[in-house]
Structures are given as C-alpha cells and as structure tokens.
Design a protein around this motif. Structure first.
Motif, PDB file in Angstrom:
ATOM      1  N   GLY A 166       0.798  -1.222   0.000  1.00 45.02           N
ATOM      2  CA  GLY A 166       0.000   0.000   0.000  1.00 45.02           C
ATOM      3  C   GLY A 166       0.825   1.263   0.000  1.00 45.02           C
ATOM      4  O   GLY A 166       0.418   2.261   0.606  1.00 45.02           O
ATOM      5  N   GLU A 167       1.950   1.235  -0.683  1.00 44.44           N
ATOM      6  CA  GLU A 167       2.792   2.438  -0.756  1.00 44.44           C
ATOM      7  C   GLU A 167       3.585   2.449  -2.052  1.00 44.44           C
ATOM      8  O   GLU A 167       3.727   1.431  -2.707  1.00 44.44           O
ATOM      9  N   VAL A 168       4.065   3.654  -2.389  1.00 48.53           N
ATOM     10  CA  VAL A 168       4.857   3.888  -3.593  1.00 48.53           C
ATOM     11  C   VAL A 168       6.155   4.560  -3.168  1.00 48.53           C
ATOM     12  O   VAL A 168       6.127   5.710  -2.697  1.00 48.53           O
ATOM     13  N   LEU A 169       7.260   3.866  -3.277  1.00 54.54           N
ATOM     14  CA  LEU A 169       8.576   4.406  -2.923  1.00 54.54           C
ATOM     15  C   LEU A 169       8.566   5.082  -1.546  1.00 54.54           C
ATOM     16  O   LEU A 169       9.142   6.147  -1.349  1.00 54.54           O
ATOM     17  N   GLY A 170       7.868   4.468  -0.606  1.00 57.59           N
ATOM     18  CA  GLY A 170       7.844   4.961   0.769  1.00 57.59           C
ATOM     19  C   GLY A 170       6.689   5.886   1.117  1.00 57.59           C
ATOM     20  O   GLY A 170       6.487   6.203   2.279  1.00 57.59           O
ATOM     21  N   ALA A 171       5.917   6.338   0.141  1.00 59.76           N
ATOM     22  CA  ALA A 171       4.771   7.211   0.407  1.00 59.76           C
ATOM     23  C   ALA A 171       3.492   6.401   0.277  1.00 59.76           C
ATOM     24  O   ALA A 171       3.349   5.580  -0.637  1.00 59.76           O
ATOM     25  N   GLY A 172       2.558   6.631   1.204  1.00 60.93           N
ATOM     26  CA  GLY A 172       1.309   5.883   1.174  1.00 60.93           C
ATOM     27  C   GLY A 172       0.200   6.654   1.846  1.00 60.93           C
ATOM     28  O   GLY A 172       0.224   7.888   1.929  1.00 60.93           O
ATOM     29  N   LEU A 173      -0.775   5.920   2.356  1.00 58.59           N
ATOM     30  CA  LEU A 173      -1.892   6.539   3.064  1.00 58.59           C
ATOM     31  C   LEU A 173      -1.361   7.356   4.229  1.00 58.59           C
ATOM     32  O   LEU A 173      -0.382   6.965   4.879  1.00 58.59           O
ATOM     33  N   ASP A 174      -1.977   8.463   4.499  1.00 57.45           N
ATOM     34  CA  ASP A 174      -1.644   9.404   5.569  1.00 57.45           C
ATOM     35  C   ASP A 174      -0.422  10.274   5.268  1.00 57.45           C
ATOM     36  O   ASP A 174      -0.170  11.224   5.999  1.00 57.45           O
TER      37      ASP A 174
ATOM     38  N   TRP B 174       4.963  12.609  -0.861  1.00 58.45           N
ATOM     39  CA  TRP B 174       4.733  12.096  -2.213  1.00 58.45           C
ATOM     40  C   TRP B 174       5.664  12.771  -3.222  1.00 58.45           C
ATOM     41  O   TRP B 174       6.176  12.132  -4.126  1.00 58.45           O
ATOM     42  N   GLU B 175       5.889  14.072  -3.052  1.00 63.20           N
ATOM     43  CA  GLU B 175       6.816  14.778  -3.934  1.00 63.20           C
ATOM     44  C   GLU B 175       8.228  14.245  -3.764  1.00 63.20           C
ATOM     45  O   GLU B 175       8.959  14.077  -4.745  1.00 63.20           O
ATOM     46  N   ALA B 176       8.635  13.948  -2.537  1.00 62.29           N
ATOM     47  CA  ALA B 176       9.962  13.369  -2.298  1.00 62.29           C
ATOM     48  C   ALA B 176      10.091  12.008  -2.974  1.00 62.29           C
ATOM     49  O   ALA B 176      11.162  11.652  -3.471  1.00 62.29           O
ATOM     50  N   ALA B 177       9.003  11.258  -3.033  1.00 60.64           N
ATOM     51  CA  ALA B 177       9.035   9.934  -3.646  1.00 60.64           C
ATOM     52  C   ALA B 177       8.986   9.992  -5.171  1.00 60.64           C
ATOM     53  O   ALA B 177       9.749   9.302  -5.855  1.00 60.64           O
ATOM     54  N   LEU B 178       8.099  10.835  -5.723  1.00 59.50           N
ATOM     55  CA  LEU B 178       7.836  10.809  -7.166  1.00 59.50           C
ATOM     56  C   LEU B 178       8.324  12.035  -7.928  1.00 59.50           C
ATOM     57  O   LEU B 178       8.270  12.051  -9.152  1.00 59.50           O
ATOM     58  N   GLY B 179       8.770  13.069  -7.223  1.00 59.10           N
ATOM     59  CA  GLY B 179       9.266  14.264  -7.896  1.00 59.10           C
ATOM     60  C   GLY B 179       8.239  15.382  -7.884  1.00 59.10           C
ATOM     61  O   GLY B 179       7.114  15.224  -7.419  1.00 59.10           O
ATOM     62  N   ALA B 180       8.647  16.515  -8.424  1.00 55.47           N
ATOM     63  CA  ALA B 180       7.806  17.711  -8.404  1.00 55.47           C
ATOM     64  C   ALA B 180       6.956  17.868  -9.653  1.00 55.47           C
ATOM     65  O   ALA B 180       6.069  18.726  -9.694  1.00 55.47           O
ATOM     66  N   THR B 181       7.196  17.069 -10.685  1.00 58.16           N
ATOM     67  CA  THR B 181       6.453  17.207 -11.929  1.00 58.16           C
ATOM     68  C   THR B 181       5.139  16.452 -11.836  1.00 58.16           C
ATOM     69  O   THR B 181       5.098  15.222 -11.918  1.00 58.16           O
ATOM     70  N   CYS B 182       4.067  17.217 -11.621  1.00 56.87           N
ATOM     71  CA  CYS B 182       2.743  16.630 -11.493  1.00 56.87           C
ATOM     72  C   CYS B 182       1.711  17.709 -11.788  1.00 56.87           C
ATOM     73  O   CYS B 182       2.048  18.871 -11.967  1.00 56.87           O
TER      74      CYS B 182
END
Length: 177
Positions: free
Chosen positions: A14-22, A28-36
């Motif tokens: 239930g997480e993506v590169l360390g980011a998940g619920l809560d 999330w930006e630290a995990a996936l970057g700032a481009t969104c």
C-alpha cells in the motif's frame, strides 16, 4: 526489478517508494518528484503524476489518531495502468519509478500480477461488491488495495474489442483506500 514487481508491492504494501496513506504532499513529492498536475477542489487535492494519482484531504487524523491541523494527508491513491496504453509519453511514468523498476509496458496480464502477489505471501479474492459486467475487482489479503481487471473490453460496443486496446484479463488499476 520490474513493473510487475512494482504493482505487486503497491498491492501488498500500500505504498509507492515509501509514500502511502496518511502521507502528505511533501512525502509524495519526495518519492515521485515535483512534476505533477495538482487539481484542487472542494477542500481536497488530487495530485496526478500520470501513472500514479493521489487524493489528499485536510485535517485528517494520522495513524495514531492525532489531528494535523493545516496539513493535508493522503486518503487514497491509485496506480492507473490503463493510462499507459493511450499515453506513452515520457512523463506518464515518473522518473523515480523508471529508475527503480525499469520499463513499464502498456498491458499487464492479471495472472502475472496474481503470481507476484502470491509470491509475496498474500492471497487475492474476488470482491463481488466491486465487480461489474465490464470490470472484476479483487481484494488483496491484509491490504487496503483493490485490483481492477478488465472483464469485457467493449461492454457497450458491438462485441469486437479494439485489438490495440485493452483485452480481457488486463489489469486496469490498483487502488488503495
């Protein structure tokens, strides 16, 4: 590691590169970057990274019940695999995922994902409440994840599915709530 390994990890952990619920938008930006793409509305925030889409709400209790005033936290996210079939631009898969898992193909057969989840020690059961005529919904044991799988690729058409489109048995998305 492969894209199927990523999908299985999301379904089980239930997480993506360390980011998940809560987790907040910063995690999330630290995990996936700032481009969104950020889409605010009605006090909520939807953050779209292409393959991954996250929903945030304000002042949600954290895991231990404490309120975090003025902060937003994730109340659900999805891995939108269906997008890879129609948007193969470089920005669809966030660079951190490409670096970690390699190439992401536009189609993922459910049986491959099921095998990977079973290899991680979990089971998968049909969730009849989430299943419809065109989409199966599966629940992963001890997880908040639901896996949506194409049951009928052309539910409203003449019955001739697009050979370049989704096929029966393709994973559509993995949603964690």
């Amino acid at each position: 590691m492969s894209a199927v390994d990523f999908y299985a990890h999301v379904a089980v952990a239930g997480e993506v590169l360390g980011a998940g619920l809560d987790a907040g938008p910063g995690a999330w930006e630290a995990a996936l970057g700032a481009t969104c793409l950020d889409v605010p509305g009605d006090g909520l925030l939807r953050r779209d990274y292409g393959l991954v889409e996250i929903n945030f709400s304000p002042d949600r209790p954290g895991r231990h019940g404490q309120m975090r005033r003025g902060q937003m936290s994730c109340f659900g996210f999805g891995v939108k695999i269906q997008r890879l079939l129609y948007d193969q631009s470089p920005r669809t898969v966030p660079p951190p995922l490409l670096r970690t898992y390699g190439e992401f193909t536009p189609r993922v057969p459910f049986e491959q994902l099921r095998t990977a989840v079973l290899d991680l020690g979990r089971t998968i059961e049909l969730d009849e409440r989430g299943t419809s005529n065109d989409m199966y919904c599966y629940r992963v044991s001890a997880s908040a994840a639901r896996i949506h799988v194409v049951a009928d690729p052309d539910p409203y058409g003449p019955g001739d599915p697009d050979p370049d489109g989704h096929q029966k048995g393709d994973v559509w998305s993995i949603d964690v709530w």
